[in-house]
Scaffold this active site. Structure first.
Site: not given
Ligand code: UT7
Length: 321
Positions: A113, A248, A278
């Protein structure tokens, strides 16, 4: 002083739009979750005949048209991608041939990225050192081809696209246009937080994207705020001097948190994540081109580009357009 001046930009997107609702019909997710956690509403996904190479060629052609330059005068192509058409030859050489820039230097560069920032840094160094005169710098990706479409934690986040800039070495006054400063960093300690679980020398497959999103998020906000400050300090400017930030486009929440940390008003931040998702190395030049073409970024504006990605890699570049 010799600086690399941006003479033109261009971008390209695949034809097909995939909405959050389309994805919710295939994996256990919802439009509400994706919008709330990421700001993404749709993404463009490459179809048959569309590849990283075809998107890069289209973006490069548009950048050359915007610059009004003869392709033959381009003596350097640096193409940032993690999703090349083939392991080799480089996609950059395919672009070179398609656009008619043969004979100069052309190579791919991998920093995921942050790839466009790395490509810009390398091209800028080569232009200022006299190794090249006119460069085409491209970020192009088809991440859709390395996504696990059953993994809802990654497949909703990415899209395909390409962005390009034409740069030329020119003698300019101190307050003139050009790339003012670029800072690049990597920290291989975090390889396992964002990676692809395959490759030619390990599994002999291309592999799929794997990410520990929450940890990447945490590092992104800290690293980006630090590198932006580093760039500003080097040129003796502050965040208040910056007209536009082109980040980004990984997550609207990262964009907002980074802007807040630096005291930058949100209206100075170019956001395309809602429409493009992204697009990895393509996201910064794609967002830049959108903002140039819609008239927001104007000649003389001070523009900060920044990105963070797998490796980890991260970087920022300050330029006067
Ligand atoms: O380009 C390179 C750099 N990449 C990035 O910068 C990405 C950085 N990270 C992010 O943008 C965020 O961490 C994400 C968007 C990937 C995830 O958001 P988050 O607020 O950190 O969510 P999380 O991973 O802590 O997940 C929260 C909950 C989980 O469920 P539990 O464990 O709380 O029951 C996940 O299983 O959301 C669940 N979850 C989803 N639910 C519905 C994860 N993906 C999904 C989904 N739809 N697509």
């Amino acid at each position: 002083m010799i600086r690399s001046i941006i003479r033109g930009s261009g971008s390209a997107l695949p034809k097909r739009v995939v909405t959050n609702a389309d994805l919710a019909a295939k994996v256990d997710t919802s439009d509400e979750w994706i919008v709330e956690r990421t700001g993404i509403r749709q993404r463009y996904i490459a179809g048959e005949g569309e590849t990283t190479g075809t998107l890069a060629i289209e973006a490069g052609r548009k950048a050359l048209e915007a610059a009004g330059m003869d392709p033959k005068s381009i003596d350097l192509i640096v193409l940032a991608t993690a999703t090349p058409d083939q392991t080799f030859p480089s996609t950059a050489t395919k672009v070179q041939d398609a656009l008619g820039c043969n004979g100069g230097t052309a190579f791919d560069l991998a920093a995921v990225c942050s790839g466009f920032l790395y490509a810009l840094g390398v091209a800028d160094s080569m232009l200022r050192s006299g190794m090249a005169k006119r460069a085409l710098v491209i970020g192009a990706e088809t991440f859709s081809r390395i996504l696990d479409w059953e993994d809802r934690t990654t497949c909703v986040l990415f899209g395909d696209g390409a962005g390009a800039m034409v740069l030329e070495a020119a003698d300019v006054p101190e307050d003139g246009p050009g790339v003012l400063s670029t800072k690049l960093h990597s920290d291989g300690e975090h390889n396992q937080l964002l990676y692809v679980d395959g490759g030619p020398s390990t599994t002999q497959t291309v592999g799929k994207v794997r990410m520990k999103g929450r940890e990447v998020f945490r590092h992104a906000v800290v690293n980006l705020a630090e590198v932006l400050t580093e760039v500003l300090d080097e040129v003796g400017l502050t965040a208040a001097d910056v007209d536009w930030v082109v980040p980004h486009q990984a997550n609207a929440r990262i964009l907002d948190a980074t802007a807040k940390k630096l005291g930058l008003p949100p209206e100075k931040v170019i956001k395309t994540v809602e429409l493009h998702a992204n697009t990895s190395a393509a996201s910064v030049p794609l967002a830049f081109d959108v903002a140039v073409r819609d008239g927001r970024i104007k000649p003389g504006d001070l523009v900060m580009l920044e990105a963070m990605g797998g490796g980890f890699t991260w970087g920022a570049s300050l330029l006067r357009y």
